[in-house]
Write a protein that holds these residues in place. Structure first.
Motif, PDB file in Angstrom:
ATOM      1  N   GLY A 106     -14.059  16.134  25.523  1.00  0.00           N
ATOM      2  CA  GLY A 106     -13.015  16.897  24.844  1.00  0.00           C
ATOM      3  C   GLY A 106     -11.643  16.755  25.451  1.00  0.00           C
ATOM      4  N   ILE A 107     -11.495  15.914  26.479  1.00  0.00           N
ATOM      5  CA  ILE A 107     -10.205  15.670  27.122  1.00  0.00           C
ATOM      6  C   ILE A 107      -9.727  14.276  26.739  1.00  0.00           C
ATOM      7  CG2 ILE A 107      -8.989  15.418  29.326  1.00  0.00           C
ATOM      8  CD1 ILE A 107      -9.789  18.260  28.869  1.00  0.00           C
ATOM      9  N   GLU A 108      -8.512  14.190  26.200  1.00  0.00           N
ATOM     10  CA  GLU A 108      -7.939  12.886  25.887  1.00  0.00           C
ATOM     11  C   GLU A 108      -7.492  12.226  27.186  1.00  0.00           C
ATOM     12  OE1 GLU A 108      -3.741  11.237  24.324  1.00  0.00           O
ATOM     13  OE2 GLU A 108      -4.568  12.866  23.104  1.00  0.00           O
ATOM     14  N   LEU A 109      -8.102  11.091  27.501  1.00  0.00           N
ATOM     15  CA  LEU A 109      -7.731  10.377  28.720  1.00  0.00           C
ATOM     16  C   LEU A 109      -6.552   9.447  28.489  1.00  0.00           C
ATOM     17  CD1 LEU A 109     -11.117   9.477  30.437  1.00  0.00           C
ATOM     18  CD2 LEU A 109      -9.594  11.398  30.870  1.00  0.00           C
ATOM     19  N   CYS A 110      -6.416   8.919  27.274  1.00  0.00           N
ATOM     20  CA  CYS A 110      -5.266   8.048  27.027  1.00  0.00           C
ATOM     21  C   CYS A 110      -5.139   7.721  25.554  1.00  0.00           C
ATOM     22  CB  CYS A 110      -5.363   6.752  27.812  1.00  0.00           C
ATOM     23  SG  CYS A 110      -6.553   5.560  27.151  1.00  0.00           S
ATOM     24  N   GLN A 162       0.820  -1.211   0.000  1.00  0.00           N
ATOM     25  CA  GLN A 162       0.000   0.000   0.000  1.00  0.00           C
ATOM     26  C   GLN A 162       0.854   1.261   0.000  1.00  0.00           C
ATOM     27  OE1 GLN A 162      -3.395  -1.708   3.049  1.00  0.00           O
ATOM     28  NE2 GLN A 162      -3.301   0.505   2.769  1.00  0.00           N
ATOM     29  N   ASP A 163       0.245   2.337  -0.483  1.00  0.00           N
ATOM     30  CA  ASP A 163       0.824   3.667  -0.297  1.00  0.00           C
ATOM     31  C   ASP A 163       0.904   3.896   1.219  1.00  0.00           C
ATOM     32  OD1 ASP A 163       1.304   6.372   0.112  1.00  0.00           O
ATOM     33  OD2 ASP A 163      -0.197   7.064  -1.319  1.00  0.00           O
ATOM     34  N   PRO A 164       2.085   4.177   1.763  1.00  0.00           N
ATOM     35  CA  PRO A 164       2.213   4.321   3.224  1.00  0.00           C
ATOM     36  C   PRO A 164       1.226   5.308   3.829  1.00  0.00           C
ATOM     37  CG  PRO A 164       4.379   4.258   2.223  1.00  0.00           C
ATOM     38  CD  PRO A 164       3.391   4.323   1.087  1.00  0.00           C
ATOM     39  N   LEU A 165       0.869   6.361   3.080  1.00  0.00           N
ATOM     40  CA  LEU A 165      -0.015   7.383   3.630  1.00  0.00           C
ATOM     41  C   LEU A 165      -1.465   6.924   3.703  1.00  0.00           C
ATOM     42  CD1 LEU A 165       1.487  10.597   1.994  1.00  0.00           C
ATOM     43  CD2 LEU A 165       1.981   9.595   4.232  1.00  0.00           C
ATOM     44  N   THR A 166      -1.774   5.733   3.162  1.00  0.00           N
ATOM     45  CA  THR A 166      -3.133   5.190   3.256  1.00  0.00           C
ATOM     46  C   THR A 166      -3.247   4.117   4.340  1.00  0.00           C
ATOM     47  OG1 THR A 166      -2.784   3.390   1.652  1.00  0.00           O
ATOM     48  CG2 THR A 166      -3.426   5.561   0.778  1.00  0.00           C
ATOM     49  N   ILE A 167      -2.121   3.742   4.947  1.00  0.00           N
ATOM     50  CA  ILE A 167      -2.127   2.663   5.940  1.00  0.00           C
ATOM     51  C   ILE A 167      -2.610   3.188   7.288  1.00  0.00           C
ATOM     52  CG2 ILE A 167      -0.712   0.980   7.187  1.00  0.00           C
ATOM     53  CD1 ILE A 167       1.171   0.959   4.762  1.00  0.00           C
ATOM     54  N   LYS A 168      -3.529   2.474   7.877  1.00  0.00           N
ATOM     55  CA  LYS A 168      -4.017   2.834   9.211  1.00  0.00           C
ATOM     56  C   LYS A 168      -3.369   1.918  10.249  1.00  0.00           C
ATOM     57  CE  LYS A 168      -8.429   4.748   7.699  1.00  0.00           C
ATOM     58  NZ  LYS A 168      -8.077   4.761   6.281  1.00  0.00           N
ATOM     59  N   ALA A 169      -3.343   2.391  11.484  1.00  0.00           N
ATOM     60  CA  ALA A 169      -2.738   1.623  12.581  1.00  0.00           C
ATOM     61  C   ALA A 169      -3.823   1.141  13.532  1.00  0.00           C
ATOM     62  CB  ALA A 169      -1.739   2.495  13.336  1.00  0.00           C
ATOM     63  N   TRP A 170      -3.518   0.042  14.221  1.00  0.00           N
ATOM     64  CA  TRP A 170      -4.403  -0.401  15.295  1.00  0.00           C
ATOM     65  C   TRP A 170      -4.077   0.429  16.541  1.00  0.00           C
ATOM     66  CZ3 TRP A 170      -8.527  -2.667  13.911  1.00  0.00           C
ATOM     67  CH2 TRP A 170      -8.548  -3.614  12.893  1.00  0.00           C
ATOM     68  N   GLN A 171      -4.456   1.691  16.436  1.00  0.00           N
ATOM     69  CA  GLN A 171      -4.179   2.644  17.512  1.00  0.00           C
ATOM     70  C   GLN A 171      -5.469   3.355  17.870  1.00  0.00           C
ATOM     71  OE1 GLN A 171      -0.851   5.266  16.904  1.00  0.00           O
ATOM     72  NE2 GLN A 171      -1.613   6.732  18.389  1.00  0.00           N
ATOM     73  N   TYR A 172      -5.605   3.752  19.125  1.00  0.00           N
ATOM     74  CA  TYR A 172      -6.867   4.321  19.579  1.00  0.00           C
ATOM     75  C   TYR A 172      -6.626   5.266  20.742  1.00  0.00           C
ATOM     76  CZ  TYR A 172      -5.814  -0.044  21.996  1.00  0.00           C
ATOM     77  OH  TYR A 172      -5.163  -1.064  22.631  1.00  0.00           O
ATOM     78  N   ASP A 173      -7.494   6.264  20.852  1.00  0.00           N
ATOM     79  CA  ASP A 173      -7.526   7.179  21.993  1.00  0.00           C
ATOM     80  C   ASP A 173      -8.906   7.084  22.622  1.00  0.00           C
ATOM     81  OD1 ASP A 173      -5.024   8.033  21.256  1.00  0.00           O
ATOM     82  OD2 ASP A 173      -5.605  10.089  20.801  1.00  0.00           O
ATOM     83  N   ILE A 174      -8.971   7.289  23.926  1.00  0.00           N
ATOM     84  CA  ILE A 174     -10.271   7.433  24.570  1.00  0.00           C
ATOM     85  C   ILE A 174     -10.403   8.879  25.034  1.00  0.00           C
ATOM     86  CG2 ILE A 174      -9.570   6.714  26.907  1.00  0.00           C
ATOM     87  CD1 ILE A 174     -12.337   5.266  27.007  1.00  0.00           C
ATOM     88  N   VAL A 175     -11.555   9.476  24.721  1.00  0.00           N
ATOM     89  CA  VAL A 175     -11.792  10.900  24.956  1.00  0.00           C
ATOM     90  C   VAL A 175     -13.063  11.057  25.776  1.00  0.00           C
ATOM     91  CG1 VAL A 175     -12.271  13.122  23.840  1.00  0.00           C
ATOM     92  CG2 VAL A 175     -10.653  11.517  22.785  1.00  0.00           C
TER      93      VAL A 175
END
Length: 601
Positions: free
Chosen positions: A490-494, A474-487
């Motif tokens: 409006g405050i990022e908790l992690c 794939q084009d590297p700029l189209t690759i998604k990661a198994w990464q996540y934030d919990i919000v």
């Protein structure tokens, strides 16, 4: 409870104790002299009890001379207050202690800051210098108690989910994790330094490689970074956890009952009506959708306003400002403001002035009335273009639509600010709720315009979606990661991720970002070497304890929920840290100083 200092606490006495002898110890919160009677509000950790001293009492003179915040022990009989003097605001407000004996345990000097005072306006620097006095204040004292209770609840809930608590090293090696590390010189190894952990990231992954299945700890983390309202400089605590043989959904299913349960448990802190908490499973919002719809990857879902892409409304239009932006690769974002047509002209002028104060030319808008639009750019949006705008935004007569046009990144950022500002001005943000969401599908890579190269977008140790095949095809700029934030609100908790546990995938991912295999081995050799001996698929996250308590306490500044915080310059004013070391100590550590020249006034 019975001791030489107290038979009861200052929050314990009730009408059933009337007629009994009691001994209380605490701090003199305030005194009220009524001539023949002296009243003392005596405070300890548990509450406040009114002590009454009659002028004929042998302790009256001593009681008159004791200063506020002095520590005293008082012994006497518990009396019922007259009905007209009952204080319903105090748990002990139906009784008082008639002082027969009093011992001054510690006389307080005149106070440098007030402890008991309505509308306290003490400067923060003074509050931090005398933090031990500041912590005696009821509101702050309750915040710190809340913190203790939240941590106990988190720990209990994690254990109930099958997690085991382990401690990871504080003295470790420096690692590149996005912030500056605090370093500690080694006396035994001249010229070498330990680092305080920015997070236990590598250690918790190594615990999974070691065969432990579910780990957690309330982990101290150290980062040499600037302060913000929601980030303390120097150190912070997080609920650090990691799990083996899990997918992203498994991680969510494990932590959502913990966080949701804690917020439900303490939703009523400081309020008559508990706040509502998002039921789990929490909504999942892809990163790209968050930027478009909310103008941020930390959306406050209490705000019902939504942003849409309105570039097609202005493409090829006579409104040359927007049309040229769209034609050159820029975007136009539109925000519907329901019912805003009823607002006076000053409402729109105020928002326009605010936009200019943010460095923008202004804030375009259209007011919808009687099937048409009015306002500065309404003449360019008629007929089919107006119909298309209504279809995209859902706007109707009585609404207004605000516009932001710029390059993509600048547009989504400012549109997010506009969404927040308009939501505040319209009063549509639900104040009595905790609204959670997950932000998912972060991009694995981004293009660094300054360095003119592809680099990691967020966490370089995340597993790419699609694994090695995606990296190779794939084009590297189209690759998604198994990464996540919990919000939350409006405050990022992690942040968290499913980790990249395969050496060949790690080499390839870092290679795309311009790192050689030798670079990877030199910088991450310890963890990489462990992965070569059989690593399970694993993932986790680390919600911030300080931010959780800050939200529950409804405090805008994180320092209000930390016992002994530093100031914004990372200085501990109470303990006078950091401080200089004597020359002999520096010699012992093999350190010579090369200080910058003093700043000119």
């Amino acid at each position: 409870m019975s001791s030489v200092y107290r038979t009861h606490t200052c929050g314990q006495l009730r009408p059933e104790h009337v007629g009994q002898q009691a001994r209380l110890s605490g701090w003199v919160q305030r005194k009220r002299d009524h001539g023949n009677l002296l009243f003392i509000d005596l405070r300890d950790h548990y509450g406040v009890t009114q002590v009454v001293v009659d002028a004929s009492s042998p302790v009256f003179k001593a009681a008159e001379g004791v200063r506020n915040e002095s520590v005293i022990t008082v012994t006497g009989k518990v009396l019922a207050r007259e009905p007209s003097t009952v204080n319903a605001r105090l748990a002990t407000g139906a009784v008082e202690l008639d002082a027969a004996e009093m011992v001054v345990q510690a006389m307080a000097d005149p106070l440098p800051i007030p402890v008991y005072q309505e509308n306290d306006t003490t400067p923060e620097e003074l509050r931090l210098k005398y933090r031990f006095l500041d912590l005696r204040k009821d509101k702050l004292h309750k915040n710190i108690m809340l913190r203790s209770q939240v941590i106990a609840s988190l720990r209990r809930r994690m254990i109930d989910q099958g997690f085991m608590e382990f401690q990871t090293p504080i003295l470790t090696a420096d690692s590149p994790e996005g912030a500056r590390s605090y370093v500690v010189p080694s006396r035994l190894h001249p010229g070498k330094f330990y680092a305080l952990p920015q997070a236990p990231q590598m250690f918790k992954q190594l615990l999974m490689v070691s065969g432990f299945d579910r780990y957690f700890q309330i982990a101290p983390c150290f980062r040499d970074e600037d302060a913000r309202a929601d980030r303390a400089p120097g150190e912070f605590y997080q609920l650090d956890f990691e799990m083996s043989f899990v997918t992203q959904e498994d991680v969510f299913a494990a932590i959502e009952p913990v966080l949701g349960g804690v917020f439900e448990e303490f939703a009523g802190f400081g309020r008559e009506t508990p706040r509502k908490v998002t039921p789990f499973p929490f909504p999942r919002i892809p990163y790209a959708e968050a930027l478009l719809t909310y103008g941020t990857d930390k959306p406050d879902l209490r705000n019902p306003l939504r942003i849409v892409d309105a570039g097609e409304v202005f493409a090829g239009s006579d409104f040359k400002v927007f049309a040229s932006i769209v034609n050159s690769g820029g975007v136009v974002r539109a925000l519907r403001a329901p019912g805003a047509a009823a607002q006076p002209r000053s409402f729109f002028d105020k928002l326009n002035s605010w936009a200019q104060s943010e460095g923008k030319p202004g804030l375009g808008y259209i007011i919808l009335e009687a099937g048409a639009g009015k306002g500065p750019i309404a003449k360019f949006v008629t007929g089919d273009r107006l119909a298309k705008l209504k279809a995209l935004t859902g706007a109707q007569d009585g609404d207004a639509v605000f516009f932001v046009a710029d390059k993509p990144e600048a547009a989504w950022k400012f549109a997010g600010q506009v969404r927040t500002k308009v939501g505040q001005e319209l009063g549509v943000i639900a104040e009595n709720e905790f609204r959670f969401c997950w932000i998912v599908d972060f991009p694995m890579f981004e293009y660094d315009e300054k360095a003119k190269k592809i680099d990691f977008s967020h966490n370089p140790f995340s597993m790419p979606q699609g694994g090695l095949e995606a990296l190779e095809t794939q084009d590297p700029l189209t690759i998604k990661a198994w990464q996540y934030d919990i919000v939350c609100n409006g405050i990022e908790l992690c942040s968290g991720a499913i980790r990249n546990h395969r050496p060949e995938i790690m080499y390839k991912a870092f290679g795309i970002a311009g790192y050689s295999n030798a670079d990877v081995e030199a910088r991450f050799g310890g963890m990489l070497n462990a992965f070569k001996f059989g690593a399970p698929p694993h993932g986790g996250a680390a919600p911030g304890v300080d931010r959780i308590v800050m939200l529950l306490a409804d405090e805008p500044n994180i320092r209000e929920v930390i016992c002994f915080p530093m100031n914004q310059q990372a200085v501990d004013l109470m303990m006078d840290a950091p401080t200089e070391l004597p020359a002999e100590k520096l010699r012992e550590l093999h350190i010579g100083l090369r200080l910058p020249p003093p700043k000119k006034d």
